[in-house]
Design an enzyme around this catalytic site. Sequence first.
Site, mmCIF file in Angstrom:
data_model
loop_
_atom_site.group_PDB
_atom_site.id
_atom_site.type_symbol
_atom_site.label_atom_id
_atom_site.label_comp_id
_atom_site.label_asym_id
_atom_site.label_seq_id
_atom_site.Cartn_x
_atom_site.Cartn_y
_atom_site.Cartn_z
ATOM 1 N N GLY A 1 38.695 22.620 44.538
ATOM 2 C CA GLY A 1 39.041 23.798 44.897
ATOM 3 C C GLY A 1 38.213 24.069 45.948
ATOM 4 N NE ARG B 1 24.184 20.598 41.768
ATOM 5 C CZ ARG B 1 24.346 21.620 43.026
ATOM 6 N NH1 ARG B 1 24.923 20.930 44.130
ATOM 7 N NH2 ARG B 1 24.230 22.629 43.133
ATOM 8 C CD GLU C 1 19.803 15.765 44.864
ATOM 9 O OE1 GLU C 1 19.290 16.511 44.995
ATOM 10 O OE2 GLU C 1 21.362 15.250 44.080
ATOM 11 C CG HIS D 1 21.438 17.732 47.415
ATOM 12 N ND1 HIS D 1 21.460 17.735 46.070
ATOM 13 C CD2 HIS D 1 22.434 19.184 47.745
ATOM 14 C CE1 HIS D 1 22.275 19.243 45.729
ATOM 15 N NE2 HIS D 1 22.536 19.614 46.491
#
Length: 327
Positions: free
Chosen positions: A156, A239, A268, A287
């Site tokens: 994407g 993710r 996380e 992240h």
Amino acid sequence: MKKKILVSRLYPKAGIRLLEKEDFALTLWEKERPMTQTELIEQAKTHHALLCTLTDRIDQHFLKHCRHLEIISQFAVGYDNIDIEKATSFGIPVGFTPDAMSEATADIAFGLMIAVARKMFFLHKTIIKGQWGHFNPTGNLGLELKNKTLGIFGLGRIGVKMAQRCKNAYDMDIIYHNRTRNKAAEKMLNATYVKFDDLLLQSDVLSVHCALTSATKEIFNGPVFKKMKSSAIFINTARGPIHHEKDLAQAILKGDIWGTGLDVTNPEPMQPDNPLLTMENVCILPHVGSGTIEARDQMSVLAAMNIIKFYKNDNVPHIVNPEVLKP
Ligand code: GLV
């Protein structure tokens, strides 16, 4: 009456200034830490709109107490922290901030790929530990990336940017697997659509850029890593829960794959004693994919505009569930 907007974190000023210029009453949560869900519910109960992000749990429990919200505007491209189905069933539009961070996140994926191929984080640590030693003609050897095959799982907005970088820098062949084919990207990148198993078998670097859904949760697990090349690099900047982290560590220890670069972990935050952190062919970041000044400013602007346009024109420019706005 002024619309009351709850702003759940310290977001960049660019977007907050836009909200301040409007006739809203803003409540800014100014602590470094996110609100607990109880705090969030208590606050949101007295507001009309919420500007939130991936650290805020907007699940069934939250929505049961806050179904009165007129709009939820998420500061992120991913929205797996929000129960979209429930929000939609209550008629609450959910905004998000696509594309603002595509360049920034692709940079992190690209950087991690090179860092893993050349063991950069591990070698940096050897210097800190006083272990530089001598130039070693056969030591610390990494992998070259020129002409290798890049497999993208989820071609994407961000996947395309990663593929462009790999093509331009290393003339890599691009293969990908998606739910639906991305014909425009195929043309632009000379990319080939392959079945999931072929993605695993053929990729020298496999980079994950899909959303976290029930279909992608821990899709990268032990049996899947086993199908990959023993020289393969696994990159995840999407993710953490898309990979099974213990299986990933095992796959590297057993030599099923060469190594991994992660900007997202499962769970996380990653704990400092995680064995992955001591491995040679592993590079991990906390992240920070969207963490450039430019991207975060733009994300805050998009998140603010979603609220402003909703109240001005009954239109949310970047919306996850457009069906709720249909007359
Ligand atoms: C960050 O992880 C985002 O989804 O924008």
